[in-house]
Every structure is written in C-alpha cells, then in structure tokens.
Design a protein around this motif. Structure first.
Motif, PDB file in Angstrom:
ATOM      1  N   HIS A 154      -5.128  -1.023  -7.363  1.00 20.44           N
ATOM      2  CA  HIS A 154      -6.325  -0.244  -7.064  1.00 20.44           C
ATOM      3  C   HIS A 154      -5.860   1.143  -6.641  1.00 20.44           C
ATOM      4  N   ARG A 155      -6.534   2.164  -7.129  1.00 17.46           N
ATOM      5  CA  ARG A 155      -6.182   3.545  -6.798  1.00 17.46           C
ATOM      6  C   ARG A 155      -7.379   4.214  -6.153  1.00 17.46           C
ATOM      7  N   LEU A 156      -7.101   5.058  -5.171  1.00 15.56           N
ATOM      8  CA  LEU A 156      -8.146   5.800  -4.472  1.00 15.56           C
ATOM      9  C   LEU A 156      -7.670   7.221  -4.256  1.00 15.56           C
ATOM     10  N   TYR A 157      -8.449   8.178  -4.723  1.00 15.97           N
ATOM     11  CA  TYR A 157      -8.166   9.588  -4.439  1.00 15.97           C
ATOM     12  C   TYR A 157      -9.222  10.088  -3.468  1.00 15.97           C
ATOM     13  N   ALA A 158      -8.787  10.701  -2.398  1.00 11.52           N
ATOM     14  CA  ALA A 158      -9.715  11.261  -1.416  1.00 11.52           C
ATOM     15  C   ALA A 158      -9.182  12.609  -0.961  1.00 11.52           C
ATOM     16  N   ASP A 159     -10.074  13.575  -0.866  1.00 10.08           N
ATOM     17  CA  ASP A 159      -9.650  14.870  -0.334  1.00 10.08           C
ATOM     18  C   ASP A 159     -10.070  14.958   1.128  1.00 10.08           C
ATOM     19  N   SER A 160      -9.704  16.040   1.762  1.00  3.88           N
ATOM     20  CA  SER A 160      -9.978  16.171   3.190  1.00  3.88           C
ATOM     21  C   SER A 160     -11.372  16.719   3.476  1.00  3.88           C
ATOM     22  N   ILE A 161     -12.164  16.972   2.438  1.00  4.89           N
ATOM     23  CA  ILE A 161     -13.474  17.597   2.633  1.00  4.89           C
ATOM     24  C   ILE A 161     -14.602  16.578   2.577  1.00  4.89           C
ATOM     25  N   THR A 162     -14.588  15.703   1.576  1.00  2.29           N
ATOM     26  CA  THR A 162     -15.692  14.760   1.396  1.00  2.29           C
ATOM     27  C   THR A 162     -15.374  13.419   2.051  1.00  2.29           C
ATOM     28  N   PRO A 163     -16.388  12.708   2.552  1.00  2.00           N
ATOM     29  CA  PRO A 163     -16.152  11.414   3.190  1.00  2.00           C
ATOM     30  C   PRO A 163     -16.141  10.254   2.190  1.00  2.00           C
ATOM     31  N   VAL A 183       0.860  -1.181   0.000  1.00  2.58           N
ATOM     32  CA  VAL A 183       0.000   0.000   0.000  1.00  2.58           C
ATOM     33  C   VAL A 183       0.897   1.232   0.000  1.00  2.58           C
ATOM     34  N   LEU A 184       0.690   2.104  -0.972  1.00  2.00           N
ATOM     35  CA  LEU A 184       1.456   3.346  -1.079  1.00  2.00           C
ATOM     36  C   LEU A 184       0.489   4.508  -0.975  1.00  2.00           C
ATOM     37  N   VAL A 185       0.781   5.459  -0.089  1.00  8.28           N
ATOM     38  CA  VAL A 185      -0.066   6.639   0.089  1.00  8.28           C
ATOM     39  C   VAL A 185       0.783   7.870  -0.166  1.00  8.28           C
ATOM     40  N   THR A 186       0.270   8.751  -1.019  1.00  6.83           N
ATOM     41  CA  THR A 186       0.970   9.968  -1.383  1.00  6.83           C
ATOM     42  C   THR A 186       0.078  11.163  -1.083  1.00  6.83           C
ATOM     43  N   ASN A 187       0.667  12.197  -0.503  1.00  9.02           N
ATOM     44  CA  ASN A 187      -0.063  13.434  -0.297  1.00  9.02           C
ATOM     45  C   ASN A 187      -0.170  14.118  -1.646  1.00  9.02           C
ATOM     46  N   TYR A 188      -1.391  14.257  -2.133  1.00 10.36           N
ATOM     47  CA  TYR A 188      -1.630  14.827  -3.459  1.00 10.36           C
ATOM     48  C   TYR A 188      -1.555  16.345  -3.363  1.00 10.36           C
ATOM     49  N   ALA A 189      -0.673  16.928  -4.126  1.00 13.25           N
ATOM     50  CA  ALA A 189      -0.417  18.356  -3.995  1.00 13.25           C
ATOM     51  C   ALA A 189      -1.334  19.222  -4.857  1.00 13.25           C
ATOM     52  N   GLY A 190      -2.445  18.688  -5.278  1.00 17.88           N
ATOM     53  CA  GLY A 190      -3.372  19.475  -6.093  1.00 17.88           C
ATOM     54  C   GLY A 190      -4.271  20.338  -5.229  1.00 17.88           C
ATOM     55  N   ASN A 191      -5.305  20.861  -5.815  1.00 21.80           N
ATOM     56  CA  ASN A 191      -6.247  21.696  -5.064  1.00 21.80           C
ATOM     57  C   ASN A 191      -6.906  20.865  -3.972  1.00 21.80           C
ATOM     58  N   GLY A 192      -6.934  21.374  -2.774  1.00 23.65           N
ATOM     59  CA  GLY A 192      -7.587  20.684  -1.668  1.00 23.65           C
ATOM     60  C   GLY A 192      -6.651  19.840  -0.837  1.00 23.65           C
ATOM     61  N   GLY A 193      -5.471  19.490  -1.360  1.00 23.58           N
ATOM     62  CA  GLY A 193      -4.489  18.744  -0.601  1.00 23.58           C
ATOM     63  C   GLY A 193      -4.950  17.380  -0.155  1.00 23.58           C
ATOM     64  N   GLY A 194      -5.542  16.594  -1.045  1.00 17.07           N
ATOM     65  CA  GLY A 194      -6.011  15.262  -0.691  1.00 17.07           C
ATOM     66  C   GLY A 194      -4.898  14.230  -0.726  1.00 17.07           C
ATOM     67  N   TYR A 195      -5.305  12.953  -0.778  1.00 19.43           N
ATOM     68  CA  TYR A 195      -4.371  11.840  -0.805  1.00 19.43           C
ATOM     69  C   TYR A 195      -4.675  10.939  -1.996  1.00 19.43           C
ATOM     70  N   VAL A 196      -3.617  10.358  -2.565  1.00 21.66           N
ATOM     71  CA  VAL A 196      -3.759   9.293  -3.551  1.00 21.66           C
ATOM     72  C   VAL A 196      -3.147   8.055  -2.920  1.00 21.66           C
ATOM     73  N   ALA A 197      -3.921   6.979  -2.871  1.00 26.04           N
ATOM     74  CA  ALA A 197      -3.437   5.732  -2.286  1.00 26.04           C
ATOM     75  C   ALA A 197      -3.530   4.628  -3.327  1.00 26.04           C
ATOM     76  N   HIS A 198      -2.534   3.754  -3.328  1.00 24.97           N
ATOM     77  CA  HIS A 198      -2.493   2.608  -4.238  1.00 24.97           C
ATOM     78  C   HIS A 198      -2.411   1.332  -3.425  1.00 24.97           C
ATOM     79  N   TRP A 199      -3.210   0.357  -3.782  1.00 26.46           N
ATOM     80  CA  TRP A 199      -3.157  -0.999  -3.220  1.00 26.46           C
ATOM     81  C   TRP A 199      -2.658  -1.871  -4.353  1.00 26.46           C
ATOM     82  N   ILE A 200      -1.441  -2.416  -4.223  1.00 23.12           N
ATOM     83  CA  ILE A 200      -0.837  -3.214  -5.277  1.00 23.12           C
ATOM     84  C   ILE A 200      -0.774  -4.653  -4.794  1.00 23.12           C
TER      85      ILE A 200
END
Length: 163
Positions: free
Chosen positions: A130-139, A100-117
C-alpha cells in the motif's frame, strides 16, 4: 497562447537518487521495485483522510501516515487494531510480517511517501504493498496499491496483477 503543448515521450527523462536505486529499502524489499516509474504498476485508490491517534492533539506526520496505512490495509478499523487471520510461514526477527517505509518526498511541497508492505502466504504474490503520498498542507493523502510478484519474469516487481 491557447495552444496545448505536445508531450514528447522520446524527450522524457527519468532520474532517481542513489537512495531509490539501492538494492534494499528494508528487509528484503527492493527500493527500485517500489519507486521505479517504468517497471512498477500501482492501482490508484481513493484520497483518504489522514488518521491521527485518538489521544494525540498534534498532527505529527509520521504517526498519522502509519495509522492511515494501517487503516487502508485493514489492520485498523474504527480505532481498533485488527490482526488478519492468515499468518505467512517463515516469519522471524529477520523477516517481519509487515514493514512500513517512509520517505521524505523531495518534490514540490516536500511531502512524504509511505509504503505498508504486508507479506502474504501465496505462491504467486510475495507481498501486498500500500502506498500513501501526503504533503504537509492538506490533511489527506493519495493512496495506491500493488502486489509484489513472486514468480515469472516480474518476480520482485510491483504490479497490479501477478501471473
């Protein structure tokens, strides 16, 4: 106004930080293969609610991302961890089954991109990603899936189908 702007593909520029162009993101996984918008092909999945731990009252993003990815990959069902039946050969401490790799996504909102390999026992597919993008605003997060190909000219790249 009332005029849509034309997209000019020749004028589009892509740039990546040094982190995304490193040879290895994890143990044997190419950062470029996961993050390159030109060579990687991801199939879009549904928007999925983030999975908090049943015993946790806090919404910590990293554990929620890992649990949601495990749910998306089929390893977590109805709150229970389920291990798939087929285990790939050649596993060791240097070559884990799931990464599992998690990266702090530096785009608008400062969310995270996580990969499950998840490595698989197949001659044409090296891993399912599997890829998952989540921001800090929406659940909820945006999912996608791809296969890391094991042979041919696309070996080591993420594609929706491997040869």
């Amino acid at each position: 106004m009332n005029v849509a702007a034309d997209w000019l593909p020749d004028s589009t520029q892509f740039s990546q930080s040094d982190v995304t162009t490193q040879d290895l993101c994890g143990l044997g996984i190419s950062c470029t293969a996961l993050n390159d918008p030109i060579t990687s092909e991801w199939s879009d999945g549904p928007t999925i609610a983030l999975e908090p731990a049943p015993w946790s009252s806090d919404s910590e993003p990293l554990p929620m991302l890992v649990r949601t990815l495990a749910h998306q990959a089929g390893w977590l069902q109805d709150g229970q961890w389920m291990l798939p039946m087929e285990r790939p050969e050649g596993l060791s401490d240097e070559r884990p089954w799931v990464e599992v790799l998690v990266t702090n996504y530096a785009g608008n909102g400062g969310g995270y991109v996580a990969h499950w390999i998840e490595r698989v026992a197949d001659d044409s597919v090296q891993a399912i990603a599997h890829r998952l993008y989540a921001d800090s605003i929406t659940p909820s997060g945006y999912t996608s899936q791809g296969y890391m190909c094991a042979r041919g000219t696309v070996a080591g790249q993420i594609k929706t189908l491997c040869p």
